[in-house]
Design an enzyme around this catalytic site. Structure first.
Site, PDB file in Angstrom:
ATOM      1  N   ASP A  25       0.819  -1.306  -0.083  1.00 54.57           N
ATOM      2  CA  ASP A  25       0.191  -0.082  -0.041  1.00 54.57           C
ATOM      3  C   ASP A  25       1.063   0.984   0.006  1.00 54.57           C
ATOM      4  O   ASP A  25       0.948   1.905   1.039  1.00 54.57           O
ATOM      5  CB  ASP A  25      -0.844   0.018   1.158  1.00 54.57           C
ATOM      6  CG  ASP A  25      -2.032   1.010   1.181  1.00 54.57           C
ATOM      7  OD1 ASP A  25      -2.155   1.860   0.130  1.00 54.57           O
ATOM      8  OD2 ASP A  25      -2.519   1.462   2.371  1.00 54.57           O
ATOM      9  N   PHE A  26       1.323   1.525  -1.055  1.00 57.41           N
ATOM     10  CA  PHE A  26       2.457   2.684  -1.358  1.00 57.41           C
ATOM     11  C   PHE A  26       1.793   3.807  -1.416  1.00 57.41           C
ATOM     12  O   PHE A  26       1.229   4.139  -2.789  1.00 57.41           O
ATOM     13  CB  PHE A  26       3.402   2.283  -2.486  1.00 57.41           C
ATOM     14  CG  PHE A  26       4.701   2.983  -2.259  1.00 57.41           C
ATOM     15  CD1 PHE A  26       4.584   4.396  -2.755  1.00 57.41           C
ATOM     16  CD2 PHE A  26       5.837   2.460  -2.132  1.00 57.41           C
ATOM     17  CE1 PHE A  26       5.845   5.309  -2.514  1.00 57.41           C
ATOM     18  CE2 PHE A  26       7.151   3.006  -1.927  1.00 57.41           C
ATOM     19  CZ  PHE A  26       7.036   4.352  -2.313  1.00 57.41           C
TER      20      PHE A  26
END
Length: 246
Positions: A25-26
């Site tokens: 989850d960048f």
């Protein structure tokens, strides 16, 4: 500062004791600056798993606007997929917004090279960190200023005075919303900047420093408001230093 700190973090993740770590989850909201260093706030979505494969066709790294073909290793893993996924996300969420505005004009070509190379994944994290450190060295050392005309001779220096801080003309990217406060390598670079701004008539190199150790210079449209300061020097354009102004 943000981009370099991010690259150092991604370098560590690529070479961690656990193996190459990918941030699933960048998003910018997943990071926070602490004492000048970027930290990950949530590692629940971090993973050391690399995509399994039987052939190269199983190793396409897909993003909304681009896809990258990768190699399938002898052990049946897509080579470098975690590192490359982190790096491209750094490019699309950070580099594209911050790098085009993060350095003096002479250093912009170096940042453009980093931007293009990471956007095409021609650079891995090792090459990206090396490229950033090169730009930082040029920035801190002032080597990018070589072979430029000297402008400080166009200024009169008044030792023992400083300008009253207050609202003045704005410039970008200023460290102050009240006026024009910029990072410089030296008084010579400050003179070059002042010459390039039509409103600027005087400047002072302050005692304040940025994260790179470079001083901040305050640029003003009028040199009339001066107060005694034994440790300061005010530089005034010769064309502005009429007897009435002084």
């Amino acid at each position: 500062q943000i981009c370099l700190s991010l690259v150092k973090l991604l370098f560590y993740l690529a070479h961690s004791p656990l193996g190459s770590i990918v941030l699933l989850d960048f998003q910018p909201r997943q990071f926070v600056m602490v004492d000048g260093n970027l930290k990950v706030t949530d590692i629940d979505d971090a993973s050391t798993e690399e995509l399994s494969c039987r052939e190269d066709n199983d190793c396409t790294l897909d993003f909304p606007t681009k896809s990258f073909p990768l190699k399938c290793s002898a052990v049946g893993k897509c080579e470098g997929i975690n590192e490359k996924k982190n790096l491209f996300n750094a490019y699309r969420y950070f580099f594209t917004y911050l790098l085009p505005h993060s350095a003096p004009p002479a250093l912009q070509p170096f940042l453009s090279d980093i931007l293009n190379a990471t956007g095409d994944l021609r650079y891995g994290i090792n090459e990206t960190l090396k490229a950033f450190e090169k730009v930082l060295h040029l920035y801190k050392s002032g080597l990018y200023l070589q072979k430029r005309p000297l402008h400080l001779k166009d200024y009169i220096s008044l030792k023992g005075f400083r300008m009253v801080e207050g609202e003045d003309y704005k410039c970008w990217p200023s460290y102050s919303h009240l006026g024009c406060l910029l990072s410089v390598h030296s008084a010579e670079e400050a003179a070059t900047i002042c010459n390039s701004q039509s409103q600027c008539q005087s400047f002072i190199v302050t005692q304040r420093r940025t994260w790179t150790g470079r001083p901040l210079a305050s640029f003003q449209s009028s040199p009339t408001d001066l107060i005694p300061d034994a440790n300061a020097v005010v530089y005034i354009k010769r064309s502005a230093s009429s007897g009435e102004r002084l």
